[in-house]
Motif scaffolding. Structure first.
Motif, PDB file in Angstrom:
ATOM      1  N   SER A  27      60.513 -34.184 -13.595  1.00 54.30           N
ATOM      2  CA  SER A  27      60.545 -35.456 -12.923  1.00 54.30           C
ATOM      3  C   SER A  27      61.391 -36.438 -13.711  1.00 54.30           C
ATOM      4  O   SER A  27      61.296 -36.469 -14.931  1.00 54.30           O
ATOM      5  CB  SER A  27      59.143 -36.045 -12.877  1.00 54.30           C
ATOM      6  N   PHE A  55      48.106 -40.939  -5.204  1.00 57.88           N
ATOM      7  CA  PHE A  55      46.994 -40.657  -6.106  1.00 57.88           C
ATOM      8  C   PHE A  55      46.077 -41.861  -6.162  1.00 57.88           C
ATOM      9  O   PHE A  55      46.547 -42.989  -6.333  1.00 57.88           O
ATOM     10  CB  PHE A  55      47.519 -40.371  -7.521  1.00 57.88           C
ATOM     11  N   LYS A  56      44.762 -41.578  -6.027  1.00 52.25           N
ATOM     12  CA  LYS A  56      43.803 -42.651  -6.275  1.00 52.25           C
ATOM     13  C   LYS A  56      43.706 -42.802  -7.784  1.00 52.25           C
ATOM     14  O   LYS A  56      43.545 -41.794  -8.498  1.00 52.25           O
ATOM     15  CB  LYS A  56      42.429 -42.269  -5.712  1.00 52.25           C
ATOM     16  N   TYR A  57      43.816 -44.028  -8.268  1.00 48.88           N
ATOM     17  CA  TYR A  57      43.770 -44.247  -9.713  1.00 48.88           C
ATOM     18  C   TYR A  57      42.522 -43.590 -10.307  1.00 48.88           C
ATOM     19  O   TYR A  57      41.414 -43.734  -9.797  1.00 48.88           O
ATOM     20  CB  TYR A  57      43.804 -45.744 -10.045  1.00 48.88           C
ATOM     21  N   SER A  58      42.726 -42.858 -11.404  1.00 52.15           N
ATOM     22  CA  SER A  58      41.631 -42.177 -12.092  1.00 52.15           C
ATOM     23  C   SER A  58      41.632 -42.618 -13.553  1.00 52.15           C
ATOM     24  O   SER A  58      42.669 -42.549 -14.223  1.00 52.15           O
ATOM     25  CB  SER A  58      41.851 -40.658 -11.956  1.00 52.15           C
ATOM     26  N   PRO A  74      59.242 -41.166  -9.020  1.00 47.48           N
ATOM     27  CA  PRO A  74      57.940 -41.832  -8.941  1.00 47.48           C
ATOM     28  C   PRO A  74      58.074 -43.349  -9.029  1.00 47.48           C
ATOM     29  O   PRO A  74      58.643 -43.870  -9.986  1.00 47.48           O
ATOM     30  CB  PRO A  74      57.186 -41.293 -10.163  1.00 47.48           C
ATOM     31  N   ARG A  83      41.503 -42.480 -17.279  1.00 48.13           N
ATOM     32  CA  ARG A  83      41.680 -41.395 -18.247  1.00 48.13           C
ATOM     33  C   ARG A  83      41.293 -41.872 -19.631  1.00 48.13           C
ATOM     34  O   ARG A  83      41.695 -42.972 -20.054  1.00 48.13           O
ATOM     35  CB  ARG A  83      43.136 -40.899 -18.251  1.00 48.13           C
ATOM     36  N   GLN A 108      58.606 -33.767 -18.424  1.00 47.79           N
ATOM     37  CA  GLN A 108      57.772 -34.886 -17.990  1.00 47.79           C
ATOM     38  C   GLN A 108      58.613 -36.115 -17.695  1.00 47.79           C
ATOM     39  O   GLN A 108      58.214 -36.973 -16.918  1.00 47.79           O
ATOM     40  CB  GLN A 108      56.731 -35.227 -19.066  1.00 47.79           C
ATOM     41  N   VAL A 119      45.785 -34.922 -15.610  1.00 44.68           N
ATOM     42  CA  VAL A 119      46.322 -36.161 -15.063  1.00 44.68           C
ATOM     43  C   VAL A 119      45.245 -36.972 -14.352  1.00 44.68           C
ATOM     44  O   VAL A 119      45.196 -38.181 -14.459  1.00 44.68           O
ATOM     45  CB  VAL A 119      47.526 -35.869 -14.148  1.00 44.68           C
ATOM     46  N   ARG A 120      44.366 -36.276 -13.637  1.00 46.98           N
ATOM     47  CA  ARG A 120      43.228 -36.968 -13.025  1.00 46.98           C
ATOM     48  C   ARG A 120      41.946 -36.239 -13.390  1.00 46.98           C
ATOM     49  O   ARG A 120      41.955 -35.031 -13.645  1.00 46.98           O
ATOM     50  CB  ARG A 120      43.399 -37.009 -11.505  1.00 46.98           C
ATOM     51  N   PHE A 141      48.364 -45.917 -17.442  1.00 47.19           N
ATOM     52  CA  PHE A 141      47.371 -45.096 -16.733  1.00 47.19           C
ATOM     53  C   PHE A 141      47.389 -43.649 -17.181  1.00 47.19           C
ATOM     54  O   PHE A 141      46.511 -42.876 -16.830  1.00 47.19           O
ATOM     55  CB  PHE A 141      47.638 -45.135 -15.213  1.00 47.19           C
ATOM     56  N   CYS A 142      48.401 -43.256 -17.942  1.00 47.57           N
ATOM     57  CA  CYS A 142      48.752 -41.831 -18.039  1.00 47.57           C
ATOM     58  C   CYS A 142      48.312 -41.174 -19.337  1.00 47.57           C
ATOM     59  O   CYS A 142      48.532 -41.681 -20.435  1.00 47.57           O
ATOM     60  CB  CYS A 142      50.260 -41.684 -17.865  1.00 47.57           C
ATOM     61  N   ASP A 166      55.911 -40.619  -6.156  1.00 42.99           N
ATOM     62  CA  ASP A 166      54.475 -40.640  -6.469  1.00 42.99           C
ATOM     63  C   ASP A 166      54.029 -42.098  -6.435  1.00 42.99           C
ATOM     64  O   ASP A 166      54.743 -42.981  -6.916  1.00 42.99           O
ATOM     65  CB  ASP A 166      54.198 -40.152  -7.899  1.00 42.99           C
ATOM     66  N   ILE A 167      52.843 -42.325  -5.871  1.00 39.03           N
ATOM     67  CA  ILE A 167      52.294 -43.682  -5.818  1.00 39.03           C
ATOM     68  C   ILE A 167      50.824 -43.642  -6.237  1.00 39.03           C
ATOM     69  O   ILE A 167      50.082 -42.740  -5.827  1.00 39.03           O
ATOM     70  CB  ILE A 167      52.401 -44.262  -4.378  1.00 39.03           C
ATOM     71  N   ILE A 168      50.429 -44.597  -7.056  1.00 37.39           N
ATOM     72  CA  ILE A 168      49.014 -44.725  -7.431  1.00 37.39           C
ATOM     73  C   ILE A 168      48.421 -45.912  -6.674  1.00 37.39           C
ATOM     74  O   ILE A 168      49.000 -46.999  -6.695  1.00 37.39           O
ATOM     75  CB  ILE A 168      48.865 -44.953  -8.949  1.00 37.39           C
ATOM     76  N   GLN A 172      55.219 -45.498  -8.178  1.00 36.92           N
ATOM     77  CA  GLN A 172      53.839 -45.862  -8.585  1.00 36.92           C
ATOM     78  C   GLN A 172      53.282 -47.112  -7.901  1.00 36.92           C
ATOM     79  O   GLN A 172      52.131 -47.111  -7.512  1.00 36.92           O
ATOM     80  CB  GLN A 172      53.692 -46.018 -10.121  1.00 36.92           C
TER      81      GLN A 172
HETATM   82  N1  SAH Z   1      55.598 -37.287 -16.055  1.00 37.62           N
HETATM   83  C1  SAH Z   1      55.602 -36.733 -14.735  1.00 37.62           C
HETATM   84  C2  SAH Z   1      54.242 -36.303 -14.282  1.00 37.62           C
HETATM   85  C3  SAH Z   1      53.209 -37.326 -14.302  1.00 37.62           C
HETATM   86  S1  SAH Z   1      51.747 -36.884 -13.485  1.00 37.62           S
HETATM   87  C4  SAH Z   1      56.198 -37.717 -13.788  1.00 37.62           C
HETATM   88  O1  SAH Z   1      56.445 -38.857 -14.147  1.00 37.62           O
HETATM   89  O2  SAH Z   1      56.439 -37.333 -12.645  1.00 37.62           O
HETATM   90  C5  SAH Z   1      52.215 -36.992 -11.786  1.00 37.62           C
HETATM   91  C6  SAH Z   1      51.720 -38.218 -11.088  1.00 37.62           C
HETATM   92  O3  SAH Z   1      50.328 -38.343 -11.232  1.00 37.62           O
HETATM   93  C7  SAH Z   1      52.278 -39.519 -11.631  1.00 37.62           C
HETATM   94  O4  SAH Z   1      53.562 -39.794 -11.179  1.00 37.62           O
HETATM   95  C8  SAH Z   1      51.259 -40.510 -11.116  1.00 37.62           C
HETATM   96  O5  SAH Z   1      51.570 -40.961  -9.812  1.00 37.62           O
HETATM   97  C9  SAH Z   1      49.965 -39.688 -11.047  1.00 37.62           C
HETATM   98  N2  SAH Z   1      49.043 -40.095 -12.113  1.00 37.62           N
HETATM   99  C10 SAH Z   1      49.236 -40.070 -13.455  1.00 37.62           C
HETATM  100  N3  SAH Z   1      48.166 -40.572 -14.093  1.00 37.62           N
HETATM  101  C11 SAH Z   1      47.270 -40.920 -13.143  1.00 37.62           C
HETATM  102  C12 SAH Z   1      45.976 -41.518 -13.165  1.00 37.62           C
HETATM  103  N4  SAH Z   1      45.380 -41.875 -14.298  1.00 37.62           N
HETATM  104  N5  SAH Z   1      45.348 -41.722 -11.981  1.00 37.62           N
HETATM  105  C13 SAH Z   1      45.946 -41.385 -10.810  1.00 37.62           C
HETATM  106  N6  SAH Z   1      47.156 -40.833 -10.731  1.00 37.62           N
HETATM  107  C14 SAH Z   1      47.823 -40.610 -11.881  1.00 37.62           C
END
Ligand code: SAH
Length: 438
Positions: free
Chosen positions: A232, A330-333, A259, A335, A193, A37-38, A155-156, A299-301, A261
């Motif tokens: 989730s 989460f700090k945006y990463s 979440p 991918r 997921q 994920v990150r 982002f995912c 969850d928040i990015i 975000q």
């Molecule tokens: N599908 C699941 C899990 C996702 S990953 C769900 O929706 O809960 C868990 C969290 O990681 C996400 O909700 C998001 O806030 C964070 N995340 C996902 N991709 C990311 C990225 N590229 N950079 C930072 N945080 C991220």
């Protein structure tokens, strides 16, 4: 989800005659289950494998080293090229072949194996449990209901590592839950997921109920099961049928991890989340109307490409407005191969750090207040086992998913107990059963 996948693989190996090693220093097989994920999670797994290779290989050259999970899936052969000590790379649809692959390597039939192909019906293969293998799992168990995700948030990486959404059937899931309950499990967390999209393609709505709510209904019927949770969900899955399920199903715990975000509509759109700030706030309002005690986490990015100071402040304001019980920030990463990675206006690392810190302070402050509000109140917990940090204390969870520690003994494990909350720590409550019993 990784914990659950690891447990299923371990249980499959135990069924084949393997036993769980106490530490990696005495293990004959070491498999690292990985998250993508990150970037940080990937670097950690690679670093760990490098250390293992250096330590273990020197003295015990026959130890099998492997990667499983999301990074195994997305990097495949590249991992063997980078880390020549690795013997086995198992993708996210191949967990159930682990024992066979180990057999081939241990017998010398093959030296290295990489399998990251797609496999039909793999969603129904994560079903073995290691009950009593750990205190937590024997009272509370995870049940995987689906694999993959079709949401394609920009982002995912998950849709690329876990594949398309594939759901198990309701009877198959219920059978697994029944079996767990017959072995003493009191609480089941349905896992996926994007659980609210469960069965969307295969199970038609019935009387206004989505497939996911039909599944909740079916699991709710299981006698002896005390509590149901899920994780989730996606906000778009919170239709009235699901809100109404919270009010209707007493076993469904008053807790929701939803979440969000971001609190800014433009960013939400760039993220491809499919809802607005307004819509999200509406869901929270309806949930709290149905269950005033509900615990809500998110969850928040921070620092998504193009996020301005003003956009971020809308997220801060949303955190204040909703008053989350807790939030994972989460700090945006960036991918690989995701649309956001190449979007313009990537936010400098320093600003991501700074926003992370500011939001964290807000979340902690609100959380502390919410936890303090519990002091003096009576609450019900399900006792899971000894506390991780202090084995002299027992640990349980409220229905709204807060951890409560109390002075107890192993005989409390698996019990539903009423406690009076005496103290609040950092995202932990302390309770006293004696006061209630007076
Ligand atoms: N599908 C699941 C899990 C996702 S990953 C769900 O929706 O809960 C868990 C969290 O990681 C996400 O909700 C998001 O806030 C964070 N995340 C996902 N991709 C990311 C990225 N590229 N950079 C930072 N945080 C991220």
């Amino acid at each position: 989800m990784n914990e659950r996948d690891s447990e299923a693989v371990a249980a499959q190996l135990v069924a084949k005659g393997y036993s769980l090693a106490k530490t990696e220093n005495v293990a004959d097989v070491i498999l690292l289950n990985t998250c993508s994920v990150r970037d940080f999670a990937e670097q950690k797994a690679i670093g760990k494998m490098q250390n293992l290779a250096a330590d273990v290989r020197k003295n015990r050259p026959d130890v099998v080293l492997g990667f499983m999970g999301c990074m195994a899936q997305s990097r495949g052969q590249e991992l063997l090229d980078k880390l020549p000590d690795v013997d086995l790379v198992i993708g996210t649809q191949k967990f159930h072949h682990t024992a066979d692959y180990l057999e081939e390597i241990l017998s010398g039939a093959r030296k290295k194996i990489v399998d990251v192909a797609a496999e039909e019906k793999s969603e129904a293969t994560i079903r073995e449990h290691l009950l009593n293998g750990s205190a937590k799992t024997s009272v509370s168990a995870f049940v995987s209901i689906m694999q993959g995700c079709n949401q394609y948030c920009t982002f995912c990486i998950v849709p690329y590592t876990r594949g398309e959404e594939r759901s198990r059937t309701i009877p198959d899931i219920v059978a697994e839950c029944r079996e767990l309950v017959s072995r003493g499990v009191k609480e089941i967390t349905l896992l996926g997921q994007i659980v609210t999209s469960f069965g969307k393609r295969d199970i038609p709505n019935q009387n206004g109920k989505s497939a996911f709510v039909q599944l909740l209904d079916a699991v709710h019927e299981i006698e002896g099961l005390e509590r149901i949770r899920f994780t989730s969900p996606h906000p778009k899955g919170y239709g009235d049928d699901l809100i109404e399920a919270y009010a209707r199903l007493p076993k469904l715990c008053e807790s929701a991890h939803i979440p969000v975000q971001s609190g800014n509509d433009r960013v939400l759109k760039l993220m491809h989340r499919g809802y607005t700030r307004e819509k999200f706030l509406g869901i929270i309002k309806k949930l709290r109307a149905a269950k005033p005690e509900i615990g809500i986490t998110t969850d928040i990015i921070v620092g998504f490409p193009g996020e301005t100071e003003q956009d971020f402040e809308e997220t801060l304001a949303l955190a204040h407005e909703v008053e989350f019980d807790n939030a994972y920030i989460f700090k945006y990463s960036q991918r690989r191969d995701t649309p956001a990675a190449t979007m313009p206006d990537q936010v400098p690392q320093k600003i991501r750090e700074e926003r992370n810190q500011r939001l964290l302070e807000t979340v902690n402050e609100i959380g502390a207040r919410k936890y303090e509000n519990f002091i003096g109140r009576q609450t019900q917990i399900l006792v899971e086992g000894p506390s991780k940090k202090n084995a002299a204390r027992m640990s349980g969870r409220t229905r709204c998913n807060k951890i409560v520690l109390f002075d107890g003994t192993a005989r409390h494990r698996g019990q539903i107990m009423d406690l009076k909350i005496t103290r609040a720590g950092s995202f932990t409550l302390y309770g006293d059963p004696a006061i209630v019993n007076l």
